[in-house]
Design a protein around this motif. Structure first.
Motif, PDB file in Angstrom:
ATOM      1  N   GLY A 101      -7.339  -8.302 -24.478  1.00 42.39           N
ATOM      2  CA  GLY A 101      -6.302  -9.291 -24.748  1.00 42.39           C
ATOM      3  C   GLY A 101      -4.910  -8.851 -24.353  1.00 42.39           C
ATOM      4  N   ARG A 102      -4.791  -7.754 -23.628  1.00 44.35           N
ATOM      5  CA  ARG A 102      -3.475  -7.257 -23.204  1.00 44.35           C
ATOM      6  C   ARG A 102      -3.170  -7.783 -21.803  1.00 44.35           C
ATOM      7  NH1 ARG A 102      -4.340  -0.906 -25.103  1.00 44.35           N
ATOM      8  NH2 ARG A 102      -5.047  -1.398 -27.231  1.00 44.35           N
ATOM      9  N   PHE A 103      -3.059  -9.111 -21.721  1.00 39.97           N
ATOM     10  CA  PHE A 103      -2.927  -9.761 -20.422  1.00 39.97           C
ATOM     11  C   PHE A 103      -1.607  -9.409 -19.730  1.00 39.97           C
ATOM     12  CE2 PHE A 103      -5.580 -12.557 -23.101  1.00 39.97           C
ATOM     13  CZ  PHE A 103      -6.743 -12.508 -22.356  1.00 39.97           C
ATOM     14  N   GLY A 104      -0.547  -9.283 -20.523  1.00 39.61           N
ATOM     15  CA  GLY A 104       0.748  -8.951 -19.940  1.00 39.61           C
ATOM     16  C   GLY A 104       0.734  -7.588 -19.262  1.00 39.61           C
ATOM     17  N   ARG A 105       0.123  -6.602 -19.913  1.00 39.48           N
ATOM     18  CA  ARG A 105       0.046  -5.268 -19.321  1.00 39.48           C
ATOM     19  C   ARG A 105      -0.836  -5.271 -18.075  1.00 39.48           C
ATOM     20  NH1 ARG A 105       1.829  -0.907 -21.805  1.00 39.48           N
ATOM     21  NH2 ARG A 105       0.190   0.455 -20.996  1.00 39.48           N
ATOM     22  N   GLY A 106      -1.919  -6.048 -18.114  1.00 36.35           N
ATOM     23  CA  GLY A 106      -2.773  -6.148 -16.933  1.00 36.35           C
ATOM     24  C   GLY A 106      -2.039  -6.756 -15.755  1.00 36.35           C
ATOM     25  N   ALA A 107      -1.287  -7.835 -16.009  1.00 35.24           N
ATOM     26  CA  ALA A 107      -0.524  -8.470 -14.939  1.00 35.24           C
ATOM     27  C   ALA A 107       0.560  -7.537 -14.421  1.00 35.24           C
ATOM     28  CB  ALA A 107       0.095  -9.773 -15.454  1.00 35.24           C
ATOM     29  N   LEU A 108       1.231  -6.815 -15.322  1.00 36.10           N
ATOM     30  CA  LEU A 108       2.273  -5.878 -14.905  1.00 36.10           C
ATOM     31  C   LEU A 108       1.699  -4.776 -14.033  1.00 36.10           C
ATOM     32  CD1 LEU A 108       5.179  -4.800 -15.057  1.00 36.10           C
ATOM     33  CD2 LEU A 108       4.539  -3.639 -17.195  1.00 36.10           C
ATOM     34  N   LEU A 109       0.519  -4.285 -14.375  1.00 33.97           N
ATOM     35  CA  LEU A 109      -0.109  -3.236 -13.579  1.00 33.97           C
ATOM     36  C   LEU A 109      -0.384  -3.715 -12.156  1.00 33.97           C
ATOM     37  CD1 LEU A 109      -1.428  -0.507 -13.147  1.00 33.97           C
ATOM     38  CD2 LEU A 109      -3.486  -1.376 -14.294  1.00 33.97           C
ATOM     39  N   VAL A 110      -0.869  -4.943 -12.015  1.00 33.89           N
ATOM     40  CA  VAL A 110      -1.133  -5.482 -10.680  1.00 33.89           C
ATOM     41  C   VAL A 110       0.164  -5.612  -9.888  1.00 33.89           C
ATOM     42  CG1 VAL A 110      -2.020  -7.461  -9.391  1.00 33.89           C
ATOM     43  CG2 VAL A 110      -3.222  -6.664 -11.422  1.00 33.89           C
ATOM     44  N   VAL A 111       1.241  -6.045 -10.539  1.00 33.00           N
ATOM     45  CA  VAL A 111       2.534  -6.169  -9.855  1.00 33.00           C
ATOM     46  C   VAL A 111       3.023  -4.802  -9.388  1.00 33.00           C
ATOM     47  CG1 VAL A 111       4.975  -6.749 -10.168  1.00 33.00           C
ATOM     48  CG2 VAL A 111       3.210  -8.270 -11.063  1.00 33.00           C
ATOM     49  N   ILE A 112       2.902  -3.792 -10.257  1.00 25.70           N
ATOM     50  CA  ILE A 112       3.337  -2.445  -9.887  1.00 25.70           C
ATOM     51  C   ILE A 112       2.527  -1.926  -8.700  1.00 25.70           C
ATOM     52  CG2 ILE A 112       3.376  -0.034 -10.658  1.00 25.70           C
ATOM     53  CD1 ILE A 112       4.092  -1.084 -13.451  1.00 25.70           C
ATOM     54  N   ALA A 113       1.214  -2.115  -8.743  1.00 27.22           N
ATOM     55  CA  ALA A 113       0.360  -1.654  -7.645  1.00 27.22           C
ATOM     56  C   ALA A 113       0.703  -2.367  -6.345  1.00 27.22           C
ATOM     57  CB  ALA A 113      -1.111  -1.878  -8.001  1.00 27.22           C
ATOM     58  N   THR A 114       0.966  -3.671  -6.422  1.00 29.42           N
ATOM     59  CA  THR A 114       1.366  -4.428  -5.224  1.00 29.42           C
ATOM     60  C   THR A 114       2.697  -3.929  -4.691  1.00 29.42           C
ATOM     61  OG1 THR A 114       0.204  -6.364  -6.114  1.00 29.42           O
ATOM     62  CG2 THR A 114       1.723  -6.737  -4.299  1.00 29.42           C
ATOM     63  N   ALA A 115       3.629  -3.616  -5.601  1.00 32.87           N
ATOM     64  CA  ALA A 115       4.931  -3.098  -5.179  1.00 32.87           C
ATOM     65  C   ALA A 115       4.788  -1.742  -4.496  1.00 32.87           C
ATOM     66  CB  ALA A 115       5.857  -2.982  -6.392  1.00 32.87           C
ATOM     67  N   ILE A 116       3.894  -0.896  -4.986  1.00 32.31           N
ATOM     68  CA  ILE A 116       3.682   0.416  -4.361  1.00 32.31           C
ATOM     69  C   ILE A 116       3.086   0.253  -2.970  1.00 32.31           C
ATOM     70  CG2 ILE A 116       2.335   2.553  -4.520  1.00 32.31           C
ATOM     71  CD1 ILE A 116       2.625   2.329  -7.564  1.00 32.31           C
ATOM     72  N   ARG A 117       2.129  -0.635  -2.820  1.00 33.54           N
ATOM     73  CA  ARG A 117       1.569  -0.921  -1.496  1.00 33.54           C
ATOM     74  C   ARG A 117       2.656  -1.427  -0.546  1.00 33.54           C
ATOM     75  NH1 ARG A 117      -4.150  -4.221  -1.588  1.00 33.54           N
ATOM     76  NH2 ARG A 117      -5.544  -2.476  -2.125  1.00 33.54           N
ATOM     77  N   THR A 118       3.511  -2.318  -1.058  1.00 35.38           N
ATOM     78  CA  THR A 118       4.582  -2.870  -0.225  1.00 35.38           C
ATOM     79  C   THR A 118       5.565  -1.781   0.183  1.00 35.38           C
ATOM     80  OG1 THR A 118       4.358  -4.999  -1.361  1.00 35.38           O
ATOM     81  CG2 THR A 118       6.384  -4.625  -0.121  1.00 35.38           C
ATOM     82  N   ALA A 119       5.916  -0.897  -0.751  1.00 37.37           N
ATOM     83  CA  ALA A 119       6.829   0.202  -0.426  1.00 37.37           C
ATOM     84  C   ALA A 119       6.227   1.107   0.646  1.00 37.37           C
ATOM     85  CB  ALA A 119       7.139   1.006  -1.686  1.00 37.37           C
ATOM     86  N   ALA A 120       4.913   1.372   0.545  1.00 36.89           N
ATOM     87  CA  ALA A 120       4.240   2.186   1.562  1.00 36.89           C
ATOM     88  C   ALA A 120       4.272   1.503   2.918  1.00 36.89           C
ATOM     89  CB  ALA A 120       2.794   2.451   1.142  1.00 36.89           C
ATOM     90  N   ALA A 121       4.068   0.178   2.937  1.00 34.92           N
ATOM     91  CA  ALA A 121       4.099  -0.561   4.199  1.00 34.92           C
ATOM     92  C   ALA A 121       5.494  -0.556   4.816  1.00 34.92           C
ATOM     93  CB  ALA A 121       3.625  -2.001   3.964  1.00 34.92           C
ATOM     94  N   LEU A 122       6.531  -0.712   3.980  1.00 35.78           N
ATOM     95  CA  LEU A 122       7.900  -0.703   4.498  1.00 35.78           C
ATOM     96  C   LEU A 122       8.276   0.681   5.031  1.00 35.78           C
ATOM     97  CD1 LEU A 122       9.666  -2.841   1.731  1.00 35.78           C
ATOM     98  CD2 LEU A 122       9.116  -3.541   4.079  1.00 35.78           C
ATOM     99  N   LEU A 123       7.868   1.726   4.320  1.00 31.65           N
ATOM    100  CA  LEU A 123       8.134   3.088   4.798  1.00 31.65           C
ATOM    101  C   LEU A 123       7.403   3.342   6.109  1.00 31.65           C
ATOM    102  CD1 LEU A 123       9.413   5.847   4.299  1.00 31.65           C
ATOM    103  CD2 LEU A 123       7.370   6.461   2.974  1.00 31.65           C
ATOM    104  N   PHE A 124       6.175   2.881   6.192  1.00 35.30           N
ATOM    105  CA  PHE A 124       5.385   3.011   7.417  1.00 35.30           C
ATOM    106  C   PHE A 124       6.083   2.320   8.586  1.00 35.30           C
ATOM    107  CE2 PHE A 124       1.922   1.036  10.031  1.00 35.30           C
ATOM    108  CZ  PHE A 124       1.461   2.200  10.625  1.00 35.30           C
TER     109      PHE A 124
END
Length: 238
Positions: A149-172
């Motif tokens: 039932g910790r939906f907010g934390r689950g959604a936040l984790l996905v956003v953080i992971a997407t942001a890390i992927r995006t940062a890696a792509a921009l650095l690349f």
């Protein structure tokens, strides 16, 4: 009319808040995903981008074999018996380790059949590790959080992971090391960092306990035997 809407909201307030928590990060994920796509697509050649997308899709499909489907019982336990999450987390870890040789054989066959002419084995292995171990592991954490039932934390984790992927792509893109092999390393690093964050900062604090008698019973219900199709499990990708 206003009073009826208010009464309906009060009656289903928990459900509404859960839904908003799950979908609240959708706009942010959309913007990050768009930036990620543009950065990768404009840095790799068309042929390499196509290879990356195909390898990534193959890794996602193969990742379903991780732990031989034990994610379903883990999610189910998180929803109905949260005190057993530690016990079933241990079962998932052992199942994941046991499934790795099978997954390796599938990956070798997939590489020989589809990718051996167009990318190196090391590049393919990096993509597979990113999707099968790192991203699937992160998905497991999200599914457990949703089950609790910790939906907010689950959604936040996905956003953080997407942001890390995006940062890696921009650095690349900024470094202009525009080879598929280089991108595979950036991609693996981004997904590995996301998995570490998921396990260290987001996964519920549980005590791992090995109880194989419980696992085989629920494994039969969800993975190896007959089971009814649960639309909620299907909606979260289990």
């Amino acid at each position: 009319m206003h009073h009826r809407i208010k009464a309906l909201y009060l009656r289903h307030r928990a459900l509404v808040h859960a839904y908003l928590s799950m979908t609240g990060g959708s706009a942010g994920r959309l913007v990050l995903s768009l930036a990620y796509f543009i950065a990768v697509a404009n840095t790799l050649s068309i042929a390499d981008f196509g290879l990356f997308a195909t390898a990534s899709a193959a890794g996602i499909m193969i990742s379903r074999a991780l732990a031989f489907g034990f994610m379903s019982p883990l999610y189910r336990v998180a929803t109905v018996k949260p005190l057993l999450v530690g016990t079933y987390s241990a079962g998932f870890l052992v199942g994941a380790l046991l499934s790795l040789p099978v997954i390796a054989l599938i990956c070798v066959g997939t590489f020989i059949a589809l990718f051996s002419r167009d990318m190196s084995a090391g590049t393919f292995a990096a993509f597979m590790a990113a999707e099968i171990i790192c991203w699937r592991g992160l998905e497991t954490a999200v599914i457990v959080l949703n089950g609790l039932g910790r939906f907010g934390r689950g959604a936040l984790l996905v956003v953080i992971a997407t942001a890390i992927r995006t940062a890696a792509a921009l650095l690349f893109a900024l470094l202009q090391v525009n080879t598929l092999g280089a991108w595979s390393q950036f991609y693996l690093a981004a997904n590995a960092i996301s998995l570490v964050i998921a396990l260290v900062l987001f996964y519920p604090r549980v005590r791992l306990r090995w109880q194989p008698r419980l696992y085989f019973r629920r494994w039969g219900d969800f993975g190896l035997g007959r089971r009814r199709r649960n639309p909620l499990l299907h909606s979260v990708g289990v």
